[in-house]
Write a protein that holds these residues in place. Sequence first.
Motif, PDB file in Angstrom:
ATOM      1  N   VAL A   7       0.830  -1.197   0.000  1.00  0.00           N
ATOM      2  CA  VAL A   7       0.000   0.000   0.000  1.00  0.00           C
ATOM      3  C   VAL A   7       0.869   1.253   0.000  1.00  0.00           C
ATOM      4  O   VAL A   7       0.630   2.208  -0.749  1.00  0.00           O
ATOM      5  N   MET A  11       0.971   4.115  -2.899  1.00  0.00           N
ATOM      6  CA  MET A  11       0.640   5.507  -2.608  1.00  0.00           C
ATOM      7  C   MET A  11       1.818   6.438  -2.859  1.00  0.00           C
ATOM      8  O   MET A  11       1.638   7.588  -3.258  1.00  0.00           O
ATOM      9  N   LEU A  16       2.675   8.828   1.893  1.00  0.00           N
ATOM     10  CA  LEU A  16       2.901   7.934   3.032  1.00  0.00           C
ATOM     11  C   LEU A  16       4.377   7.621   3.224  1.00  0.00           C
ATOM     12  O   LEU A  16       5.129   7.531   2.247  1.00  0.00           O
ATOM     13  N   VAL A  31     -10.234  -0.129   5.322  1.00  0.00           N
ATOM     14  CA  VAL A  31      -9.780   1.147   5.874  1.00  0.00           C
ATOM     15  C   VAL A  31     -10.772   1.572   6.946  1.00  0.00           C
ATOM     16  O   VAL A  31     -11.984   1.601   6.702  1.00  0.00           O
ATOM     17  N   LEU A  47      -6.483  -1.044   8.030  1.00  0.00           N
ATOM     18  CA  LEU A  47      -5.643   0.149   8.101  1.00  0.00           C
ATOM     19  C   LEU A  47      -6.422   1.168   8.925  1.00  0.00           C
ATOM     20  O   LEU A  47      -7.517   1.583   8.517  1.00  0.00           O
ATOM     21  N   LEU A  75      -2.141   4.686  10.884  1.00  0.00           N
ATOM     22  CA  LEU A  75      -1.671   5.814  10.093  1.00  0.00           C
ATOM     23  C   LEU A  75      -1.902   7.102  10.871  1.00  0.00           C
ATOM     24  O   LEU A  75      -3.031   7.392  11.282  1.00  0.00           O
ATOM     25  N   VAL A 100       1.467   9.946   7.619  1.00  0.00           N
ATOM     26  CA  VAL A 100       0.715  10.546   6.514  1.00  0.00           C
ATOM     27  C   VAL A 100       1.204  11.977   6.315  1.00  0.00           C
ATOM     28  O   VAL A 100       1.416  12.709   7.282  1.00  0.00           O
ATOM     29  N   LEU A 109      -7.546  10.776   1.672  1.00  0.00           N
ATOM     30  CA  LEU A 109      -6.722   9.595   1.927  1.00  0.00           C
ATOM     31  C   LEU A 109      -7.581   8.331   1.941  1.00  0.00           C
ATOM     32  O   LEU A 109      -7.179   7.293   1.407  1.00  0.00           O
ATOM     33  N   LEU A 113      -6.849   5.263  -0.503  1.00  0.00           N
ATOM     34  CA  LEU A 113      -6.551   3.930   0.032  1.00  0.00           C
ATOM     35  C   LEU A 113      -7.538   2.890  -0.488  1.00  0.00           C
ATOM     36  O   LEU A 113      -7.139   1.780  -0.873  1.00  0.00           O
ATOM     37  N   ARG A 114      -8.794   3.248  -0.521  1.00  0.00           N
ATOM     38  CA  ARG A 114      -9.784   2.293  -1.027  1.00  0.00           C
ATOM     39  C   ARG A 114      -9.605   2.044  -2.517  1.00  0.00           C
ATOM     40  O   ARG A 114      -9.882   0.944  -3.007  1.00  0.00           O
ATOM     41  N   VAL A 116      -6.694   1.951  -3.961  1.00  0.00           N
ATOM     42  CA  VAL A 116      -5.573   1.014  -4.016  1.00  0.00           C
ATOM     43  C   VAL A 116      -6.046  -0.395  -3.674  1.00  0.00           C
ATOM     44  O   VAL A 116      -5.650  -1.377  -4.317  1.00  0.00           O
TER      45      VAL A 116
END
Length: 511
Positions: A7, A11, A16, A31, A47, A75, A100, A109, A113-114, A116
């Motif tokens: 991840v 990113m 990150l 997430v 996460l 995070l 972050v 974010l 993330l979702r 990814v």
Amino acid sequence: MITVPGVVDRMGPTLLRTVHAAGPALAVTDVVIAETVKRTPVSAGDLVLGVAVGTTADAVELVRHCAAHGAAAVLLKPPHAARTAVRTAAQKAGTALVEVHSATAWAQLVWLLRSVLDAAADEATDALNPGPFGDLFRLADAAAAVVDAPVTVEDANSRVLAYSARQDRTDSARVSTIMGRRVPDDVLARFRSRGVFRELSRGRTAIFVPAQKDGTLPRLIVPVRMGGELLGSMWAVVPGPVTDERAAAFADIAPVVALHLLRRRAREDTDRGRSAELVRSVLEGTGSARLVAAELDLADEPHRVVAIDAQSDDPLAEGVRLALLERLTEGVGRRPAVADLHGVLYAIVPDTDGRGGWRALREALAELAGPLAAAGGSVPVNDLARSRAEADEALSLLRAGLVTGPVAAHDEVWTVLVLHRTAVVSTGAGVAHVGPLAYLRSREDADWYLDTLYEWLRHPGDPRAAAAALTIHPNTLRYRMARITAAVDVDLGDPNTRLALLIQLIALRWG
């Protein structure tokens, strides 16, 4: 399956940075936003975003709480992630700790993330069903290697679909683009003024844009086409002019990206069709609310149904409507809860302040000179059919001009709703055809009489306000009322008489 290092790599260091890497890397599953440390539900592989962390003690407590529930990583934003106490807690608990970038918005974010995680899921599907397309993020990395520069892959609406590594070597415009998942409006305007999008539409194989005075670095842009249709584009941030050989090699990747975008579109069309059928069924009261909530990831919280008028003579309204709804519903579950019924576009949105919620949608609709839109009441997911009926009723008031638009909420226009419902019932009962009002309506100057009497009744004891509503002088109002009382034998001092006349006039005007 994707792990925490995977991840972070996807990113990139722009967003990150790994502060502490745990032992065996866990597969990331979801997430989670930690708005309160102690009450945050955490599952294995999550996460966890420390949104509410305000002190070092909060950060330490969150790390321990997440470790106890098997979270994949915590995070945090600076300075908490770098604190010695927080790093020590992460090391003792065996939990990964990721910092972050301070300028990153938490909502953005979550979206990134979702995306990814979704891309990783697609990659797993590709592994089970091999094809020639590959993962879009891998293609972006391959394109970056060819042109020796960081790359983004964007759709035809300048939304970022994937990006390569090494984005830390770019400029502020690229960082804003990745963090917001779309090219900012001011950056778009600058490139548009230089004719970039005009050149893209003309079918150029590669476009070089020199550095700009505001510090924006040069770009090498390649359109992604299939069958003459522009599907998107690839943008590389380059240090300067690129050789013809390297530019041609960069352009050679475009057909592969086009195949991937076509496959992505087909999958999205299938998902969108399935979602639309689910939404239609629950709005019509024939489907299972529980199934819709599960399929569309609707949270167990109040939602509203928003009805957007698709029956517009403006040829631009349709495009504005669809683009707006697609952008705002991307934060609601994994699929947008949108469906078209009888020329009206309906969206199911949470009654919250967050991205994709009713208030954000309302603000965006109000800012746009777009189609009329109305929201039903805030209801549980199992009562969405009622919210849809209320949205339809409020939309009908907007269409009739009884409510000032372009946006209205059913629970906020209750006075108009009461009067309108009263007018509809009264009209059906023929109440306007009895009593002295029938005589006034038969006169040639009926409008003059009816308008004056209506405003006088609406502003009891306040002739100045009534006169202002009619845009006449108060003395003129008094003269007209004297004419009316002389024309009909009625006691306007009786409250029941005044109420009856007002109901009759409301029936005439609103029915």
